[in-house]
Scaffold this active site. Structure first.
Site, PDB file in Angstrom:
ATOM      1  N   ASP A   1       0.866  -1.175   0.000  1.00 25.72           N
ATOM      2  CA  ASP A   1       0.000   0.000   0.000  1.00 25.72           C
ATOM      3  C   ASP A   1       0.912   1.238   0.000  1.00 25.72           C
ATOM      4  O   ASP A   1       1.590   1.519   0.998  1.00 25.72           O
ATOM      5  CB  ASP A   1      -0.878  -0.059   1.267  1.00 25.72           C
ATOM      6  CG  ASP A   1      -1.894   1.070   1.336  1.00 25.72           C
ATOM      7  OD1 ASP A   1      -1.680   2.108   0.679  1.00 25.72           O
ATOM      8  OD2 ASP A   1      -2.890   0.912   2.064  1.00 25.72           O
ATOM      9  N   HIS A   2       0.879   1.960  -1.084  1.00 29.92           N
ATOM     10  CA  HIS A   2       1.820   3.079  -1.234  1.00 29.92           C
ATOM     11  C   HIS A   2       1.490   4.246  -0.297  1.00 29.92           C
ATOM     12  O   HIS A   2       2.301   5.164  -0.138  1.00 29.92           O
ATOM     13  CB  HIS A   2       1.815   3.546  -2.696  1.00 29.92           C
ATOM     14  CG  HIS A   2       3.122   4.124  -3.143  1.00 29.92           C
ATOM     15  ND1 HIS A   2       4.143   4.437  -2.285  1.00 29.92           N
ATOM     16  CD2 HIS A   2       3.579   4.448  -4.381  1.00 29.92           C
ATOM     17  CE1 HIS A   2       5.159   4.941  -2.962  1.00 29.92           C
ATOM     18  NE2 HIS A   2       4.843   4.948  -4.230  1.00 29.92           N
TER      19      HIS A   2
END
Ligand code: CAO
Length: 440
Positions: free
Chosen positions: A412-413
């Site tokens: 998850d950036h």
């Protein structure tokens, strides 16, 4: 009862008009004055009403046909005891509701009721309609939308702002299905109707292209599908690819498995990967976290529960190895085996699928070189493992055959930066390439 031909009445100055919408189907029962089709010339569109009440036996026109006064529209079974409506030009048919000022509507730009404010009757209807998919109808936009009178009425009934609906018919005209699709999407997105701004999938009859068979999705398929869809659209995913030299690890695993074979124990590559993941989570605590529901706080976990994706005939499930940091390679191997058997026998308890911190999806036993797994939210990263392969690796003076394991880490950036993603997989690779490091 008798069977009658329903023909196109006098439609004014038009020699030939094109059928752009069929508003009825064979088998439908209609009342006199109900609209049957919509036609369009280069200047105007209008709905052709039925002159009789009865059941439609056969449609004699199709979309795209050109018709004129006297053309046969359909065959209808008519109850002769009911009086027919005398044939009149469509524009003279008395409107059924105030929203239907005339059956005829004009040019595309004007294909709206001449008055752009809805009548009291229809306005009341819109207000009384509870879960309106749109908060407010923009009357100017509504009036400019390209749609036939019946579609406009339909939109009014459902409280849909036509200006927000994309038309999929020719020249982007809005049809009934476009409105239904808009409402469906609005309902499934909590009524905002603006979730992703994408058009719903059109309904396609695949049998027109060849033989088909329809199979209903399993309950697991449906649940997993919804879950994965949510993760896919809500998490900005990045996938970092890497590889690990597992030559020594495999030699050790095989030797240990051979020694323990008499006790019925087999250590799988996945157990080493679980161990290496735990060691990497300890080194990079952000990978062992979740965003809270506000998205403003990161919850860092001090426990190490590792989910393992298991492929079953009914679909994908992810049982969790609890406290993996406290377990030996043998214990992890056995637990994976037991959980996979339970999963395939549909015997997993909900508690055995909860509480995961990080998931591993291993397709190594099947094949493939790399893939992009979807983060198992609310976790923030997932490791995909593909099939290891013997490859020539340059050792500084010659090529050596080494067993290389492909790794695909999706994260998850919002929580993990690209640099940390690469650091994590490098660390993981180092652990797997030299398992002694995991003891430290
Ligand atoms: N490379 C090469 N061989 C591998 C390997 C790898 N990365 N991983 C496993 N293998 C080998 C094993 O050693 C075993 O071979 P032997 O019997 O000769 O020892 C064989 O492949 C089969 O292993 P397995 O798949 O039964 O066992 P596992 O512990 O590796 O995996 C499980 C267990 C439950 C993860 C697996 O059965 C499974 O269901 N995998 C699919 C997961 C899935 O569907 N993921 C996709 C989810 S969507 O992202």
């Amino acid at each position: 009862m008798s069977i009658k031909e329903i023909v196109v009445p006098d439609i004014g100055d038009f020699d030939s008009v094109e059928v752009i919408e069929l508003l009825v189907a064979e088998g439908d029962v209609v009342q006199a004055e109900d609209s049957l089709i919509t036609v369009e010339s280069d200047k105007a569109s209008m709905e052709i009403p039925s002159s009789e009440s009865g059941k439609i036996l056969k449609l004699k026109v199709a979309l795209g046909d050109n018709i004129a006064k006297g053309s046969v529209l359909l065959m209808m079974e008519v109850d002769d005891s009911v009086q027919a409506v005398p044939e009149e030009a469509p524009s003279k048919v008395p409107p059924k509701t105030a929203e239907k000022p005339a059956q005829e509507s004009i040019k595309r730009e004007q294909m709206a009721p001449a008055k752009s404010t809805p009548s009291k009757a229809s306005a009341g209807k819109v207000q009384g309609h509870k879960p309106s998919p749109t908060a407010k109808i923009d009357e100017v936009r509504f009036s400019k939308a390209y749609a036939s009178p019946s579609v406009r009425r339909f939109a009014r009934e459902l409280g849909v702002d036509l200006g927000k609906v994309e038309g999929t018919s020719r020249k982007n005209r809005i049809n009934r299905d476009d409105i239904k699709g808009f409402v469906k999407k609005a309902m499934s997105t909590g009524g905002s109707g603006t979730a992703l701004g994408v058009k719903p999938m059109p309904e396609i009859d695949f049998s027109q292209f060849g033989d088909i068979e329809s199979q209903s999705l399993s309950k697991i398929n449906k649940l997993t599908g919804e879950f994965l869809h949510r993760s896919w659209v809500t998490v900005p995913h990045v996938t970092q690819f890497d590889e690990a030299d597992i030559t020594e690890m495999e030699a050790f695993r095989k030797q240990m498995s051979k020694e323990m074979e008499k006790d019925g124990i087999k250590i799988t590559p996945l157990a080493f990967i679980v161990w290496a993941v735990v060691a990497s989570l300890k080194a990079f605590p952000r990978f062992n976290s979740s965003l809270d529901s506000t998205g403003e706080n990161l919850i860092l976990k001090k426990y190490f529960n590792i989910g393992v994706a298991v492929d079953t005939p009914n679909g994908l499930v992810v049982p969790v190895i609890k406290e993996a940091d406290q377990k030996s390679l043998v214990e992890i191997s056995q637990e994976i085996r037991e959980l996979a058997i339970k999963a395939r026998d549909k015997k997993l308890k909900p508690s055995e699928m909860q509480g995961g911190c990080f998931s591993i999806s291993s397709l190594g036993g099947i094949g493939g070189t790399k893939f992009t797994p979807i983060v198992n939210t609310p976790e923030v990263a997932v490791l995909g493992v593909s099939r290891s392969k013997m490859e020539p690796v340059w050792n500084g003076s010659e090529f050596e055959p080494r067993l290389i394991l492909p790794l695909s880490l999706s994260y998850d950036h919002r929580v993990i930066d690209g640099a940390d993603g690469a650091r994590f997989t490098s660390h993981l690779s180092k652990m797997l390439s030299d398992i002694r490091r995991m003891m430290v």
